[in-house]
Design a protein around this motif. Structure first.
Motif, PDB file in Angstrom:
ATOM      1  N   LEU A  57       0.850  -1.201   0.000  1.00 30.38           N
ATOM      2  CA  LEU A  57       0.000   0.000   0.000  1.00 30.38           C
ATOM      3  C   LEU A  57       0.883   1.247   0.000  1.00 30.38           C
ATOM      4  O   LEU A  57       1.907   1.294   0.687  1.00 30.38           O
ATOM      5  N   VAL A  58       0.443   2.244  -0.756  1.00 35.94           N
ATOM      6  CA  VAL A  58       1.052   3.572  -0.667  1.00 35.94           C
ATOM      7  C   VAL A  58       0.008   4.489  -0.048  1.00 35.94           C
ATOM      8  O   VAL A  58      -1.107   4.624  -0.563  1.00 35.94           O
ATOM      9  N   ALA A  59       0.380   5.110   1.077  1.00 35.56           N
ATOM     10  CA  ALA A  59      -0.547   6.007   1.781  1.00 35.56           C
ATOM     11  C   ALA A  59      -0.178   7.452   1.497  1.00 35.56           C
ATOM     12  O   ALA A  59       1.003   7.802   1.439  1.00 35.56           O
ATOM     13  N   PHE A  60      -1.196   8.304   1.335  1.00 31.90           N
ATOM     14  CA  PHE A  60      -0.981   9.731   1.090  1.00 31.90           C
ATOM     15  C   PHE A  60      -1.675  10.570   2.164  1.00 31.90           C
ATOM     16  O   PHE A  60      -2.644  10.117   2.791  1.00 31.90           O
ATOM     17  N   ARG A  94       0.405   9.031  -8.970  1.00 30.67           N
ATOM     18  CA  ARG A  94      -0.811   8.233  -8.725  1.00 30.67           C
ATOM     19  C   ARG A  94      -1.109   7.316  -9.917  1.00 30.67           C
ATOM     20  O   ARG A  94      -1.530   6.175  -9.750  1.00 30.67           O
ATOM     21  N   GLU A  95      -0.871   7.842 -11.136  1.00 34.56           N
ATOM     22  CA  GLU A  95      -1.091   7.016 -12.328  1.00 34.56           C
ATOM     23  C   GLU A  95      -0.076   5.866 -12.373  1.00 34.56           C
ATOM     24  O   GLU A  95      -0.404   4.735 -12.763  1.00 34.56           O
ATOM     25  N   LEU A  96       1.146   6.161 -11.965  1.00 31.57           N
ATOM     26  CA  LEU A  96       2.187   5.138 -11.904  1.00 31.57           C
ATOM     27  C   LEU A  96       1.729   3.988 -10.995  1.00 31.57           C
ATOM     28  O   LEU A  96       1.821   2.804 -11.358  1.00 31.57           O
ATOM     29  N   LEU A  97       1.213   4.341  -9.809  1.00 37.51           N
ATOM     30  CA  LEU A  97       0.759   3.327  -8.854  1.00 37.51           C
ATOM     31  C   LEU A  97      -0.428   2.533  -9.413  1.00 37.51           C
ATOM     32  O   LEU A  97      -0.523   1.316  -9.244  1.00 37.51           O
ATOM     33  N   LYS A  98      -1.304   3.262 -10.092  1.00 40.48           N
ATOM     34  CA  LYS A  98      -2.483   2.617 -10.699  1.00 40.48           C
ATOM     35  C   LYS A  98      -2.023   1.589 -11.739  1.00 40.48           C
ATOM     36  O   LYS A  98      -2.529   0.458 -11.796  1.00 40.48           O
ATOM     37  N   PRO A 103      -2.286  -0.710  -4.492  1.00 37.92           N
ATOM     38  CA  PRO A 103      -3.336   0.038  -3.789  1.00 37.92           C
ATOM     39  C   PRO A 103      -2.775   1.344  -3.216  1.00 37.92           C
ATOM     40  O   PRO A 103      -1.636   1.395  -2.734  1.00 37.92           O
ATOM     41  N   GLN A 104      -3.554   2.411  -3.291  1.00 35.57           N
ATOM     42  CA  GLN A 104      -3.178   3.695  -2.696  1.00 35.57           C
ATOM     43  C   GLN A 104      -4.376   4.195  -1.891  1.00 35.57           C
ATOM     44  O   GLN A 104      -5.519   3.956  -2.263  1.00 35.57           O
ATOM     45  N   SER A 260      -6.882  -7.197   2.076  1.00 33.17           N
ATOM     46  CA  SER A 260      -7.342  -6.594   0.808  1.00 33.17           C
ATOM     47  C   SER A 260      -6.194  -5.941   0.032  1.00 33.17           C
ATOM     48  O   SER A 260      -6.395  -5.434  -1.074  1.00 33.17           O
ATOM     49  N   LEU A 261      -4.983  -5.932   0.606  1.00 38.77           N
ATOM     50  CA  LEU A 261      -3.852  -5.258  -0.041  1.00 38.77           C
ATOM     51  C   LEU A 261      -2.939  -6.241  -0.779  1.00 38.77           C
ATOM     52  O   LEU A 261      -1.792  -5.920  -1.079  1.00 38.77           O
TER      53      LEU A 261
END
Length: 878
Positions: A57-60, A94-98, A103-104, A260-261
């Motif tokens: 997970l990446v959290a913002f 964010r697009e990179l992570l997508k 999950p972000q 879920s991650l």
């Protein structure tokens, strides 16, 4: 046995910030900044490769306000606004992570830290191994037997790993005590106040004694130190509040579960296309292309091999590439040439080209315009074949250098890649390197050379457009391109050397070295290898008992700066320093020069590097004639070996007087500095008068020396520390000296402040002739890097403008020599000095012509001043 589950949690905002400030500002073809995305990607790829997470997970951070602001409104107050160059990159991250299918998550009213803390605790309870990645040390409080916190240090990929053991070793605390420490010392980056006057050291000491903040506050009477007691008593509530603010919440109300991650890997096609859009070419090279993606074959080049060139293949506008297989193009083999137009590309072997009258006529016709790569190298290469190349109107290497001088590409393929052409192999891939270098079969190198000519053709307009947008077309057309032709002439002509004199100097130096060696051994009381740092260290620090200044991995340092500090303590040290200086003269300059002298002509053909320095200064290699040490008399004497090539001629040297200070006066528009130059005052005496508030008669030699140090120091963005080292005074006194200087010259102070702000806004600075230097360090959070960036911003316009001026003088001088049909020849450029070979009958003309040309190269608010001298050797021309 099932694979142990591993959860990786990434602090998105923190890593993005780190990436942005760690890397220089990069742009893709659309002008979008990409450095933060690139750095984030590199970190992500490293984490995936090394950690192989099963869950991720990446959290913002969701916004500017969180539940902590309800407790303390000023929380995170005073933080600088996010630079727009970074803000515009978050959608791409964010697009990179997508596209990586990672999950972000973010949640209003909470920070990324809280999301990470909550999930880490949940994962621990469910038997996961947890790894947290951030640039924020606050997260180290989460460290446990199953949770490791990885904090980025320098850049993105240099990581410090915090386990409970590491925290114990580093601070002598447990992870839970990190928040107690924050409560006491506060955190300026988050505007957490803590207890004023309590730093990390005091906080750790107190926690080792009292364990927690609460226990400490209940036992203030037991604290030693009246002042500290009073502070703790007075700011008790503030300490409790600070601890509360620093505590990561581990019960964030959210539906998300660790299960879920689960991470299944990226969508490779989407990642590929994003990298392509962002211009991440080095990463694209490592990926498989999506199905249907057109393969960019390295040698997918349409060309025709011809045995003979005719006029139809040699048009008025074309790109021409001359291949040379060696670093030193004065001796390189030439396997072939390629000529490319918009319609067609022709390859012809060098032998056929050089024997073709049509090719020679075309090459020497100035009306036939040619695009080349490295004009100087190409001119020298053809001149060796008896062909005088003319009509060059574009040079890809020079254009690329002006567009961004911080790039240092190794060969044509690297330059082409910088501008989006990726279908060219490196020379190393085609010819191999060093002892293995060889020519492959003709079909391979013909295609390689043709690809280069085609790339030249396609990149010309792109680069010219960029130069025009940067306001650099004049710099390219009127300065750098004409200069390349002049440098080619200088390299071809070479400088004559009196070989016998050089050998004689070598013998004299050997004798001197032998005498000094004997003296050193006598003072040491034994023989030893002076060139061995280990043996020297034993003599100095063990036998003679001198105090060691600096330690290295292998023992005590015996570097030059260490020896200079030890010099007053024992006479042996001065002899060792002198021995080293003479040894370097002998090996690097006497023996080094003798190796590169042409045996037939007794000339040295140094190569001038026009695309190396970011300031625009020229440098020279094989040999480097700009670095002959002249502070030592023995070093100066090496110049005695440089002589005219013809009898009845002299060496004529002309150099600018204090050109950088004159440029500073012009750029800063400082009235006092400008006036001093107009009155032709000794600028260092004038500065001493202003700074020390004394009359001209009262200026002592030491005052002038200090003024000189600060004058030149200002040009190079000197710090109080740098000046203190230079003058042997305290840092405090040096700081006052700089302060007084800037008070005396307010225009200089204003220039320094303004240029730093300009560099921060634009990301670059320019010289008087619009040469650019990009300074990514100027926005760094790292104090030292930022300081370097600020000094660079201050001195580049000065040094760079001085470099531009002398280049302009070289062009003007060459034109005048040709116009007046003189036999005098420009041989060398060394820093602010031009060296000519002049027939005796032209000396009177050159005494007027050279200063006139150099002083009128550009118009400044102060006069340029040139000193000249001449004699039978370079040494005598002083």
């Amino acid at each position: 046995m099932s694979l142990k589950k591993k959860l990786v949690l990434i602090d998105g905002n923190s890593i993005a910030y780190r990436a942005f400030f760690a890397l220089p500002l990069l742009n893709n073809e659309k002008g979008v900044h990409t450095n933060a995305v690139y750095g984030f990607t590199m970190m992500l790829m490293k984490v995936m490769e090394e950690e192989k997470p099963t869950h991720l997970l990446v959290a913002f951070d969701a916004g500017k306000t969180t539940f902590r602001h309800q407790t303390f409104k000023e929380y995170k107050g005073g933080r600088q606004k996010t630079p727009p160059e970074l803000s515009e990159q978050f959608p791409y991250i964010r697009e990179l992570l997508k596209n990586y299918r990672i999950p972000q998550f973010e949640l209003e009213n909470y920070e990324a830290d809280d999301i990470i803390g909550t999930l880490a605790l949940q994962a621990e309870q469910e038997g996961y191994e947890v790894k947290v990645f951030s640039g924020d040390k606050d997260l180290t409080q989460l460290s446990s037997e199953t949770t490791t916190v990885c904090i980025t240090r320098k850049g993105i990929t240099d990581i410090e790993v915090y386990t409970p053991e590491h925290i114990q070793e580093k601070y002598g605390l447990t992870p839970s005590q990190i928040i107690d420490m924050k409560g006491l010392m506060g955190d300026s980056s988050d505007n957490i106040p803590g207890v004023p006057g309590v730093g990390e050291k005091t906080a750790i000491k107190l926690l080792k004694q009292f364990s927690t903040l609460e226990t400490l506050l209940e036992s203030i009477d037991e604290v030693s130190g009246k002042k500290l007691k009073e502070k703790l008593e007075e700011f008790k509530d503030q300490a409790v509040l600070s601890k509360e603010l620093a505590t990561i919440l581990r019960e964030v109300p959210m539906d998300m579960t660790v299960d879920s991650l689960a991470y299944d890997g990226p969508d490779q096609d989407k990642v590929y296309h994003l990298f392509k859009e962002l211009g991440f070419n080095s990463l694209l090279d490592k990926m498989e292309k999506p199905e249907g993606e057109v393969e960019e074959a390295h040698t997918a080049v349409e060309y025709e091999t011809v045995s003979e060139l005719d006029d139809s293949m040699l048009p008025a506008h074309s790109s021409f590439y001359l291949e040379m297989i060696a670093d030193n193009y004065h001796q390189a083999d030439v396997p072939g040439v390629a000529i490319s137009t918009e319609e067609k590309t022709f390859f012809v072997s060098a032998e056929s080209a050089f024997q073709s009258p049509a090719f020679k006529a075309w090459a020497e016709n100035p009306d036939m315009k040619k695009s080349v790569y490295d004009a100087k190298r190409t001119i020298v290469g053809l001149r060796r074949q008896g062909i005088e190349l003319q009509g060059i109107d574009f040079d890809l290497l020079l254009a690329s250098y002006l567009i961004n001088p911080s790039e240092s590409p190794e060969d044509f393929s690297a330059v082409a890649k910088l501008h989006g052409v990726r279908n060219i192999q490196s020379d190393e891939a085609v010819y191999a390197k060093g002892a293995k270098r060889k020519l492959p079969e003709e079909a391979i190198y013909a295609e390689h050379i043709s690809a280069k000519a085609q790339a030249l053709q396609s990149l010309k307009e792109t680069c010219l457009k960029e130069l025009e947008e940067n306001g650099q077309l004049e710099l390219f057309n009127e300065l750098e391109l004409p200069l390349a032709i002049i440098l080619a002439d200088m390299e071809s002509v070479g400088v004559s050397v009196d070989v016998e004199r050089l050998k004689q100097m070598g013998e004299e130096l050997k004798k001197q070295l032998s005498v000094i060696e004997k003296t050193i051994h006598e003072l040491a009381g034994e023989e030893f290898n002076i060139n061995s740092p280990k043996q020297l260290g034993v003599i100095l620090f063990e036998k003679l008992g001198l105090p060691p200044v600096k330690k290295t991995k292998t023992g005590f340092s015996t570097s030059a700066d260490v020896l200079e500090k030890l010099a007053p303590q024992h006479e042996i040290v001065e002899h060792i320093l002198h021995y080293r200086q003479l040894g370097k003269l002998q090996s690097t300059y006497i023996e080094g020069l003798l190796k590169v002298v042409d045996q037939d002509t007794h000339k040295i053909h140094t190569r001038f590097n026009q695309v190396l320095t970011q300031t625009g200064r020229l440098s020279s290699i094989e040999p480097n004639l700009q670095n002959i040490p002249i502070r030592l008399e023995e070093g100066r004497k090496i110049r005695q070996a440089f002589v005219p090539s013809k009898e009845g001629s002299v060496i004529f040297a002309a150099d600018y007087s204090q050109i950088e200070l004159r440029v500073l006066a012009h750029i800063s528009d400082d009235a006092k500095l400008i006036d001093a130059f107009h009155q032709d005052l000794d600028i260092h005496t004038a500065t001493a008068m202003d700074v020390f508030h004394v009359s001209k008669e009262e200026v002592t030699a030491n005052m002038r020396r200090q003024a000189k140090a600060v004058n030149f120091g200002i040009v190079y963005g000197i710090s109080d520390y740098g000046l203190s080292q230079s003058l042997g005074i305290t840092r405090k006194d040096a700081g006052k000296f700089i302060e007084r200087y800037l008070e005396s010259y307010p225009g200089v102070k204003e220039y320094m402040d303004d240029i730093i702000q300009e560099a921060k806004q634009k990301g670059y600075v320019t010289t008087l002739l619009q040469r650019r230097r990009y300074i990514p360090e100027i926005t760094s959070r790292n104090f030292n890097l930022r300081g370097f960036g600020e000094r660079t911003a201050m001195n580049t316009p000065i040094q760079g403008s001085a470099a531009d001026i002398i280049k302009k003088a070289m062009i003007d001088a060459a034109e005048r020599l040709e116009q007046e049909n003189l036999q005098s020849t420009l041989l060398l450029q060394v820093h602010d000095e031009l060296i000519f070979e002049v027939p005796e009958e032209e000396i009177e003309i050159m005494k007027k012509l050279v200063p006139e040309v150099m002083e009128q190269a550009v118009e400044l608010k102060v006069p340029l001043k040139v000193d000249y001298s001449f004699g039978p050797t370079w040494y005598d021309a002083k």
